[in-house]
Structures are given as structure tokens and as C-alpha cells.
Design an enzyme around this catalytic site. Sequence first.
Site, mmCIF file in Angstrom:
data_model
loop_
_atom_site.group_PDB
_atom_site.id
_atom_site.type_symbol
_atom_site.label_atom_id
_atom_site.label_comp_id
_atom_site.label_asym_id
_atom_site.label_seq_id
_atom_site.Cartn_x
_atom_site.Cartn_y
_atom_site.Cartn_z
ATOM 1 N N LEU A 138 0.840 -1.185 0.000
ATOM 2 C CA LEU A 138 0.000 0.000 0.000
ATOM 3 C C LEU A 138 0.881 1.241 0.000
ATOM 4 O O LEU A 138 1.973 1.224 0.575
ATOM 5 C CB LEU A 138 -0.902 0.028 1.247
ATOM 6 N N ASP A 139 0.400 2.315 -0.621
ATOM 7 C CA ASP A 139 1.082 3.591 -0.501
ATOM 8 C C ASP A 139 1.129 3.983 0.968
ATOM 9 O O ASP A 139 0.302 3.528 1.771
ATOM 10 C CB ASP A 139 0.352 4.684 -1.295
ATOM 11 N N ARG A 140 2.037 4.839 1.326
ATOM 12 C CA ARG A 140 2.319 5.172 2.720
ATOM 13 C C ARG A 140 1.069 5.477 3.558
ATOM 14 O O ARG A 140 0.914 4.951 4.637
ATOM 15 C CB ARG A 140 3.270 6.368 2.777
ATOM 16 N N ASP A 141 0.193 6.347 3.095
ATOM 17 C CA ASP A 141 -0.962 6.747 3.907
ATOM 18 C C ASP A 141 -2.241 5.984 3.582
ATOM 19 O O ASP A 141 -3.297 6.314 4.114
ATOM 20 C CB ASP A 141 -1.215 8.250 3.751
ATOM 21 N N THR A 142 -2.163 4.996 2.719
ATOM 22 C CA THR A 142 -3.330 4.155 2.432
ATOM 23 C C THR A 142 -3.452 3.140 3.562
ATOM 24 O O THR A 142 -2.455 2.663 4.088
ATOM 25 C CB THR A 142 -3.153 3.431 1.084
#
Length: 170
Positions: free
Chosen positions: A7-11
Site C-alpha cells: 500500500l502507498d504510505r498513507d493508504t
Amino acid sequence: MGVVTRLDRDTFGVVLFAKNAYIHEKFCEMQKKHQISKTYHASVYGTKMADFGLIDLPILKLPGRSLLRTVAPNGKKCRTLFAVLTRFQDVSVLELKPVTGRTHQLRVHCKYAGFPILGDPQYQSEESEAFSKENELFSQELCAKRLEFRHPMTGEKITIYSRQNVWKSP
């Protein structure tokens, strides 16, 4: 042991790990054959999109050391299915299904399709940024909601859900 889906960092939401190298390799083969289905939910700024559709926009990595992406004709083919789950006054909740698997795909596609994900610090419009600040959304409203695949050893259909939700109401 290894990460299969990332996942992307803030997902936030569901991530799949393999317990050993053999299973990890099996899962990697399944991903290459598009046998692992991912579904995301996102709160986006805007309500004037179709009820469902396909975003088909090529994505290119920006030059230099940046991790950012942009839509560009010479980018890699990139496709995302979307469906509106709920519409509010200024915000919609979407179901997003990546057909391809590019870095930042959902975030870039939503921005360039005219409905940026709320709280996203990199891929926003002036309006979505102002709305996010006003509503104290300081991380992106993007959740990896569901993973579906066949167990690599038994063939049993497995569905994993996240119980977390994106922002429900303005």
C-alpha cells in the site's frame, strides 16, 4: 516471509503477506496473471462523475528523484474501474478496482479524472485541499477494502475484508 500486496504510505486496509518463500512465489505468479483482485474505497472531492466507469489514462513517473507520477501520453498503460457508492453535497465515496497495478495509480487517476481523493497531500486540487483542511483530513481517505484470490495450495476461494472505512459523511 514476504509482502505480496503493498500500500502507498498513507493508504490503510488489507495487506497480504506470504509465510514462506514458496508461497510468496506462488502469490507473485498469481499477481502477474491478475488472479488477485483488489478493491478499494475512497472518499473523493466531487459528485459530478458517472455512476460507474473506466479511467484509462497512461501514467508516467516524474523525472529526477521524485516518487510522484503524472498522466502523460508517453506513460505506461493504466486502467481503473470505479463505481459511486454514495454521493453527499461535495463528496462521493467510490469503489475503485485497479485493472493494472501502477504506483500511485488510484490517486493519480482520481485527480486527473476530476475527483481527487480527500486528504491526499500529493494529488489534490485547490478545492480538495481546502475541503480536507477544513474537515481535518490530514491523511488520504483511501482504504484497501477487499482482496480476493484462490488459495495457492488448495484452490479455495479466499476473500479478506478490511473493517475500516473511509470518511462516511461530511
